[in-house]
Design a protein around this motif. Structure first.
Motif, PDB file in Angstrom:
ATOM      1  N   VAL A 126       0.824  -1.211   0.000  1.00  0.00           N
ATOM      2  CA  VAL A 126       0.000   0.000   0.000  1.00  0.00           C
ATOM      3  C   VAL A 126       0.861   1.267   0.000  1.00  0.00           C
ATOM      4  N   PRO A 127       1.930   1.346   0.806  1.00  0.00           N
ATOM      5  CA  PRO A 127       2.784   2.537   0.740  1.00  0.00           C
ATOM      6  C   PRO A 127       3.374   2.783  -0.654  1.00  0.00           C
ATOM      7  N   LEU A 128       3.772   1.718  -1.352  1.00  0.00           N
ATOM      8  CA  LEU A 128       4.294   1.906  -2.709  1.00  0.00           C
ATOM      9  C   LEU A 128       3.194   2.416  -3.625  1.00  0.00           C
ATOM     10  N   GLU A 129       2.011   1.871  -3.475  1.00  0.00           N
ATOM     11  CA  GLU A 129       0.879   2.317  -4.281  1.00  0.00           C
ATOM     12  C   GLU A 129       0.647   3.811  -4.111  1.00  0.00           C
ATOM     13  N   LYS A 130       0.766   4.296  -2.881  1.00  0.00           N
ATOM     14  CA  LYS A 130       0.577   5.721  -2.605  1.00  0.00           C
ATOM     15  C   LYS A 130       1.700   6.556  -3.210  1.00  0.00           C
ATOM     16  N   VAL A 131       2.930   6.053  -3.129  1.00  0.00           N
ATOM     17  CA  VAL A 131       4.068   6.768  -3.718  1.00  0.00           C
ATOM     18  C   VAL A 131       3.875   6.916  -5.223  1.00  0.00           C
ATOM     19  N   VAL A 132       3.534   5.830  -5.897  1.00  0.00           N
ATOM     20  CA  VAL A 132       3.357   5.849  -7.350  1.00  0.00           C
ATOM     21  C   VAL A 132       2.190   6.751  -7.735  1.00  0.00           C
ATOM     22  N   ALA A 133       1.099   6.695  -6.976  1.00  0.00           N
ATOM     23  CA  ALA A 133      -0.049   7.555  -7.264  1.00  0.00           C
ATOM     24  C   ALA A 133       0.319   9.021  -7.119  1.00  0.00           C
ATOM     25  N   GLY A 134       1.106   9.335  -6.095  1.00  0.00           N
ATOM     26  CA  GLY A 134       1.537  10.719  -5.890  1.00  0.00           C
ATOM     27  C   GLY A 134       2.431  11.217  -7.010  1.00  0.00           C
ATOM     28  N   LEU A 135       3.327  10.374  -7.480  1.00  0.00           N
ATOM     29  CA  LEU A 135       4.215  10.756  -8.575  1.00  0.00           C
ATOM     30  C   LEU A 135       3.433  10.937  -9.876  1.00  0.00           C
ATOM     31  N   THR A 136       2.471  10.065 -10.106  1.00  0.00           N
ATOM     32  CA  THR A 136       1.628  10.190 -11.296  1.00  0.00           C
ATOM     33  C   THR A 136       0.850  11.500 -11.264  1.00  0.00           C
ATOM     34  N   ALA A 137       0.298  11.822 -10.106  1.00  0.00           N
ATOM     35  CA  ALA A 137      -0.459  13.069  -9.960  1.00  0.00           C
ATOM     36  C   ALA A 137       0.431  14.284 -10.169  1.00  0.00           C
ATOM     37  N   ALA A 138       1.723  14.148  -9.850  1.00  0.00           N
ATOM     38  CA  ALA A 138       2.670  15.250 -10.011  1.00  0.00           C
ATOM     39  C   ALA A 138       3.203  15.355 -11.432  1.00  0.00           C
ATOM     40  N   GLY A 139       2.744  14.486 -12.324  1.00  0.00           N
ATOM     41  CA  GLY A 139       3.137  14.573 -13.725  1.00  0.00           C
ATOM     42  C   GLY A 139       4.318  13.717 -14.125  1.00  0.00           C
ATOM     43  N   TYR A 140       4.760  12.820 -13.252  1.00  0.00           N
ATOM     44  CA  TYR A 140       5.885  11.961 -13.604  1.00  0.00           C
ATOM     45  C   TYR A 140       5.420  10.768 -14.431  1.00  0.00           C
ATOM     46  N   GLU A 141       6.264  10.351 -15.360  1.00  0.00           N
ATOM     47  CA  GLU A 141       5.999   9.161 -16.149  1.00  0.00           C
ATOM     48  C   GLU A 141       6.438   7.942 -15.341  1.00  0.00           C
ATOM     49  N   ILE A 142       5.534   6.977 -15.165  1.00  0.00           N
ATOM     50  CA  ILE A 142       5.860   5.720 -14.493  1.00  0.00           C
ATOM     51  C   ILE A 142       6.161   4.706 -15.584  1.00  0.00           C
ATOM     52  N   GLU A 143       7.365   4.171 -15.565  1.00  0.00           N
ATOM     53  CA  GLU A 143       7.819   3.329 -16.667  1.00  0.00           C
ATOM     54  C   GLU A 143       8.456   2.056 -16.138  1.00  0.00           C
ATOM     55  N   GLY A 144       8.797   1.170 -17.069  1.00  0.00           N
ATOM     56  CA  GLY A 144       9.475  -0.066 -16.724  1.00  0.00           C
ATOM     57  C   GLY A 144       8.993  -1.209 -17.590  1.00  0.00           C
ATOM     58  N   ASP A 145       9.744  -2.292 -17.565  1.00  0.00           N
ATOM     59  CA  ASP A 145       9.363  -3.513 -18.275  1.00  0.00           C
ATOM     60  C   ASP A 145       8.153  -4.115 -17.553  1.00  0.00           C
ATOM     61  N   ARG A 146       7.110  -4.438 -18.294  1.00  0.00           N
ATOM     62  CA  ARG A 146       5.852  -4.824 -17.675  1.00  0.00           C
ATOM     63  C   ARG A 146       5.207  -5.998 -18.411  1.00  0.00           C
ATOM     64  N   LEU A 147       4.729  -6.978 -17.653  1.00  0.00           N
ATOM     65  CA  LEU A 147       4.008  -8.099 -18.231  1.00  0.00           C
ATOM     66  C   LEU A 147       2.671  -7.640 -18.805  1.00  0.00           C
ATOM     67  N   LYS A 148       2.254  -8.250 -19.899  1.00  0.00           N
ATOM     68  CA  LYS A 148       0.939  -7.952 -20.454  1.00  0.00           C
ATOM     69  C   LYS A 148      -0.156  -8.689 -19.686  1.00  0.00           C
ATOM     70  N   THR A 149       0.210  -9.828 -19.105  1.00  0.00           N
ATOM     71  CA  THR A 149      -0.725 -10.600 -18.296  1.00  0.00           C
ATOM     72  C   THR A 149      -0.294 -10.530 -16.837  1.00  0.00           C
ATOM     73  N   ARG A 150      -1.059 -11.137 -15.959  1.00  0.00           N
ATOM     74  CA  ARG A 150      -0.696 -11.111 -14.539  1.00  0.00           C
ATOM     75  C   ARG A 150       0.354 -12.170 -14.249  1.00  0.00           C
ATOM     76  N   PRO A 151       1.223 -11.935 -13.261  1.00  0.00           N
ATOM     77  CA  PRO A 151       2.228 -12.934 -12.901  1.00  0.00           C
ATOM     78  C   PRO A 151       1.575 -14.234 -12.441  1.00  0.00           C
ATOM     79  N   ARG A 152       2.269 -15.310 -12.611  1.00  0.00           N
ATOM     80  CA  ARG A 152       1.745 -16.623 -12.231  1.00  0.00           C
ATOM     81  C   ARG A 152       1.413 -16.654 -10.737  1.00  0.00           C
ATOM     82  N   GLY A 153       0.235 -17.141 -10.421  1.00  0.00           N
ATOM     83  CA  GLY A 153      -0.167 -17.273  -9.026  1.00  0.00           C
ATOM     84  C   GLY A 153      -0.841 -16.050  -8.439  1.00  0.00           C
ATOM     85  N   VAL A 154      -0.876 -14.958  -9.180  1.00  0.00           N
ATOM     86  CA  VAL A 154      -1.510 -13.722  -8.692  1.00  0.00           C
ATOM     87  C   VAL A 154      -2.974 -13.714  -9.128  1.00  0.00           C
ATOM     88  N   PRO A 155      -3.902 -13.553  -8.196  1.00  0.00           N
ATOM     89  CA  PRO A 155      -5.324 -13.552  -8.582  1.00  0.00           C
ATOM     90  C   PRO A 155      -5.681 -12.355  -9.440  1.00  0.00           C
TER      91      PRO A 155
END
Length: 211
Positions: A126-155
């Motif tokens: 949850v703290p990371l979620e808040k950090v990322v949301a705050g940066l997004t609201a401040a106009g920062y681009e959130i980037e990185g290598d990202r799976l198109k599907t969900r990781p194995r075992g994640v609901p």
């Protein structure tokens, strides 16, 4: 030398290198690279080191051993201050301008497993979620290598599924080569970005420490 900005010649150098990525071009313009790119970037890093740790410049040569693209030189100059393996602050100059950012750039060893475990757990995720949301609201681009599907075992309904898809995670801001890039104002802008991104770097450093 004290940092005073990047001259026009630095951006023109990379425009030329993009058009002619050859040893001939590099050799002919190496003095321009040394004086207008490498030296100012080193001076900028020196100014930032007191607050963010030692800043290192990346080498300009590409590792082409296993690459299809055999172009010998990078078309940008990067510098970084590491806080842990693959985690830290980054600044880059290229023909298009400047980029300042920070985060996890390439998960090493079991860092990805640690990242997903920390995101999955409520107390750390949850703290990371808040950090990322705050940066997004401040106009920062959130980037990185990202799976198109969900990781194995994640609901499918996981509340932080978006963050769990990342295999690297960093944020940043790009600046066009406007007149201020030729002045010491560059230092203020890069420093401000790095300070804004410190909560992200601190979260990653705590939860993905080096072995």
């Amino acid at each position: 030398m004290s940092f005073s900005g990047f001259p026009d010649e630095a951006f023109l150098f990379y425009e030329g290198l993009e058009a002619d990525n050859s040893k001939t071009y590099w050799t002919r313009h190496k003095r321009v690279y040394d004086e207008t790119v490498k030296a100012p970037m080193a001076a900028l890093g020196e100014e930032l080191s007191a607050e963010f740790g030692q800043v290192h410049l990346f080498r300009p040569h590409r590792d082409v051993r296993f690459a299809k693209d055999k172009s010998p030189y990078k078309t940008h100059q990067g510098a970084y201050a590491a806080t842990a393996e693959a985690i830290g602050y980054y600044v880059q100059l290229d023909a298009a301008g400047l980029h300042a950012g920070a985060g996890l750039y390439s998960a090493q060893g079991d860092q990805l497993a640690r990242y997903r475990q920390a995101v999955d757990e409520e107390l750390s995720g949850v703290p990371l979620e808040k950090v990322v949301a705050g940066l997004t609201a401040a106009g920062y681009e959130i980037e990185g290598d990202r799976l198109k599907t969900r990781p194995r075992g994640v609901p499918e309904g996981h509340p932080r599924l978006g963050l769990l898809r990342y295999r690297s995670l960093h944020a940043g801001r790009r600046f066009a080569p406007e007149p201020w890039v030729h002045t010491p104002e560059v230092l203020d802008r890069v420093r401000a970005v790095w300070r804004d991104l410190t909560p992200l770097v601190e979260w990653l450093t705590v939860h993905l420490p080096a072995d």
